[in-house]
Design an enzyme around this catalytic site. Sequence first.
Site, mmCIF file in Angstrom:
data_model
loop_
_atom_site.group_PDB
_atom_site.id
_atom_site.type_symbol
_atom_site.label_atom_id
_atom_site.label_comp_id
_atom_site.label_asym_id
_atom_site.label_seq_id
_atom_site.Cartn_x
_atom_site.Cartn_y
_atom_site.Cartn_z
ATOM 1 N N LYS A 166 30.825 37.117 54.505
ATOM 2 C CA LYS A 166 31.243 38.505 54.288
ATOM 3 C C LYS A 166 32.710 38.621 54.633
ATOM 4 C CE LYS A 166 29.448 42.504 53.131
ATOM 5 N NZ LYS A 166 28.255 42.798 52.322
ATOM 6 N N ASP A 211 31.656 45.513 48.055
ATOM 7 C CA ASP A 211 30.857 46.212 49.070
ATOM 8 C C ASP A 211 31.534 47.591 49.194
ATOM 9 O OD1 ASP A 211 28.650 45.509 51.300
ATOM 10 O OD2 ASP A 211 30.149 46.753 52.274
HETATM 11 P P1 NDP Z 1 30.643 52.494 47.948
HETATM 12 O O1 NDP Z 1 31.993 52.360 48.541
HETATM 13 O O2 NDP Z 1 30.470 52.486 46.485
HETATM 14 O O3 NDP Z 1 29.942 53.823 48.501
HETATM 15 C C1 NDP Z 1 29.781 54.033 49.856
HETATM 16 C C2 NDP Z 1 29.160 55.391 50.075
HETATM 17 O O4 NDP Z 1 28.759 55.499 51.443
HETATM 18 C C3 NDP Z 1 30.130 56.536 49.827
HETATM 19 O O5 NDP Z 1 29.426 57.654 49.388
HETATM 20 C C4 NDP Z 1 30.725 56.759 51.208
HETATM 21 O O6 NDP Z 1 31.258 58.056 51.420
HETATM 22 C C5 NDP Z 1 29.533 56.526 52.091
HETATM 23 N N1 NDP Z 1 30.003 56.048 53.400
HETATM 24 C C6 NDP Z 1 30.710 54.926 53.647
HETATM 25 N N2 NDP Z 1 31.014 54.820 54.941
HETATM 26 C C7 NDP Z 1 30.503 55.917 55.511
HETATM 27 C C8 NDP Z 1 30.487 56.380 56.842
HETATM 28 N N3 NDP Z 1 31.086 55.706 57.836
HETATM 29 N N4 NDP Z 1 29.822 57.551 57.072
HETATM 30 C C9 NDP Z 1 29.218 58.239 56.059
HETATM 31 N N5 NDP Z 1 29.205 57.830 54.781
HETATM 32 C C10 NDP Z 1 29.833 56.703 54.523
HETATM 33 O O7 NDP Z 1 29.776 51.321 48.632
HETATM 34 P P2 NDP Z 1 28.379 50.705 48.154
HETATM 35 O O8 NDP Z 1 27.555 51.744 47.498
HETATM 36 O O9 NDP Z 1 28.657 49.439 47.463
HETATM 37 O O10 NDP Z 1 27.731 50.313 49.568
HETATM 38 C C11 NDP Z 1 26.853 51.188 50.292
HETATM 39 C C12 NDP Z 1 26.038 50.381 51.281
HETATM 40 O O11 NDP Z 1 25.245 49.415 50.568
HETATM 41 C C13 NDP Z 1 26.834 49.568 52.302
HETATM 42 O O12 NDP Z 1 26.109 49.517 53.500
HETATM 43 C C14 NDP Z 1 26.879 48.183 51.675
HETATM 44 O O13 NDP Z 1 27.077 47.172 52.658
HETATM 45 C C15 NDP Z 1 25.477 48.106 51.084
HETATM 46 N N6 NDP Z 1 25.261 47.145 50.016
HETATM 47 C C16 NDP Z 1 26.050 47.129 48.901
HETATM 48 C C17 NDP Z 1 25.791 46.234 47.887
HETATM 49 C C18 NDP Z 1 26.562 46.240 46.616
HETATM 50 O O14 NDP Z 1 26.207 45.464 45.721
HETATM 51 N N7 NDP Z 1 27.585 47.069 46.450
HETATM 52 C C19 NDP Z 1 24.712 45.229 48.014
HETATM 53 C C20 NDP Z 1 23.901 45.376 49.192
HETATM 54 C C21 NDP Z 1 24.191 46.289 50.152
HETATM 55 P P3 NDP Z 1 32.845 58.270 51.477
HETATM 56 O O15 NDP Z 1 33.309 58.115 50.060
HETATM 57 O O16 NDP Z 1 32.998 59.645 52.007
HETATM 58 O O17 NDP Z 1 33.399 57.223 52.388
HETATM 59 O O1 2IT Z 2 25.684 43.345 51.058
HETATM 60 C C1 2IT Z 2 25.592 42.753 49.957
HETATM 61 O O2 2IT Z 2 24.605 42.079 49.666
HETATM 62 C C2 2IT Z 2 26.686 42.912 48.991
HETATM 63 N N1 2IT Z 2 27.616 43.660 49.257
HETATM 64 C C3 2IT Z 2 26.666 42.155 47.702
HETATM 65 C C4 2IT Z 2 27.097 40.730 47.922
HETATM 66 C C5 2IT Z 2 27.300 39.908 46.669
HETATM 67 O O3 2IT Z 2 27.816 38.795 46.850
HETATM 68 O O4 2IT Z 2 26.958 40.322 45.570
#
Ligand code: NDP
Ligand code: 2IT
Length: 451
Positions: free
Chosen positions: A129, A169
């Site tokens: 990561k 992420d």
């Molecule tokens: P994005 O940046 O697309 O979206 C993040 C969302 O979460 C936004 O709405 C953001 O709001 C909110 N957020 C982030 N930090 C905070 C905080 N400290 N408090 C409140 N709200 C918060 O990210 P993703 O959708 O890609 O990721 C979301 C989660 O999913 C994370 O935990 C990530 O690690 C996990 N994840 C992502 C994957 C992927 O493929 N993208 C795969 C597996 C897990 P704001 O805009 O106001 O900051």
């Molecule tokens: O938390 C996660 O699994 C991710 N942000 C996606 C990682 C990836 O390599 O697609």
Amino acid sequence: MNCIDEKLQPIFSEVTRRNCGEPEFHQAVHEVLESLGRVVAKHPHFLDQALIERICEPERQVIFRVPWVDDSGKVQINRGFRVQFNSALGPYKGGMRFHPSVNVGIIKFLGFEQTFKNALTGMPIGGGKGGSDFDPKGKSDGEIMRFCQSLMTELHRHLGEYTDVPAGDIGVGGREIGYMFGQYKRLTNRYEAGVITGKALAYGGSRARTEATGYGNTYFVQAMLQTKGTDFEGKKVVVSGSGNVAIYTIEKVQAFGGKVVACSDSSGYVVDEGGIDLALLKEIKDVRRERISEYATVKGAGVHFISADKGSVWDVPCDVAMPSATQNELSGKDAGTLVKNRVIAVGEGANMPSTPEAIQVFQDAGVLFAPGKAANAGGVATSALEMQQNASRDSWTFEQTEERLAAIMRNIHDTCAATAEEYGAPGNYVLGANIAGFVRVAEAMQMLGVI
Ligand code: NDP
Ligand code: 2IT
């Protein structure tokens, strides 16, 4: 927190001593060690050769300066990170997070979780990561590009399709992946498509990768609901966040007949009892990059925005909760509210969104609970499918790719369920995920010698 088996307690003490000031990393390790008591009771050989201690220690950690010039000509400095946690099963694989809260402890917890998650997918990928404390909010496109280029100027020497393969992420989507890949290609003079995933279709991306994490979590929860003879049809659902994971969770839940009545961002949440208007949400978040309150402003009467200091999205009554924002966003108190409101299932789209107290509340109440390392594995699994397509210079249809994703999620669900049963805790997906992920990594490491 629950107890760790006494044989594993010294390992945890050493992790906290060595990684002081990193509470999220301690939390993630604690949860896995809690589950491993049952494993070492049955298979004491996993205690040999400091195997568990080695799994808790990243193979390599890189921290570097990222200088860049903002639009006013001022030099800005951020810190970049890449924690290459474990490569027993394949090249390090995991996303990059750009958020001001990023520090080495956050990246370490994410890399640790990623190692087991990637093992659960059954694909040949190790765990890693990275990220930066850079805040993308309010930055111009030019600033984002210059930042990504500067970050990659250092990071590229640590990457490679057989070495370490980043993706997105929080704060890192298609735009940032494009700038990072562009700079990697320029620095190395190699069109190494498999060095990063989450690419756009135009230059080697995979269909369904954008949708994969949210869709995958929905498939996982559907499989859990089916064990109780029910499904999403007619269920009220709350999804936190409104980023990549949240948006495609909402899309799939709606396709399965559920009604998503609330979503959020860090400024607060909106409640739309008529069901979230996904086209509008995508327009506000993906195109205009605005705050969630804009959704209520555009929708007008009947839709409410509640700011974060006035309440939590988990106050909204629902049958299914799908936390998809960030770590520790769902507290023990929130879990108590959800249980009082008769929630039946929780699927973690985010990484470690529920606190240990919240997980305990859900489990004590008999709520179906899917931990992130299993439920959100669809994103990284589809990244591995993207690597496969890149390696074979092929490109699959959306249907083909989604079918693979659905089968992988079903398999992860069944593996977690069967493992929980085998270790005497039927229905405990936390235990099932931790043990099944651990055993795969541990067995490979044992075959590879003391590495
Ligand atoms: P994005 O940046 O697309 O979206 C993040 C969302 O979460 C936004 O709405 C953001 O709001 C909110 N957020 C982030 N930090 C905070 C905080 N400290 N408090 C409140 N709200 C918060 O990210 P993703 O959708 O890609 O990721 C979301 C989660 O999913 C994370 O935990 C990530 O690690 C996990 N994840 C992502 C994957 C992927 O493929 N993208 C795969 C597996 C897990 P704001 O805009 O106001 O900051
Ligand atoms: O938390 C996660 O699994 C991710 N942000 C996606 C990682 C990836 O390599 O697609």
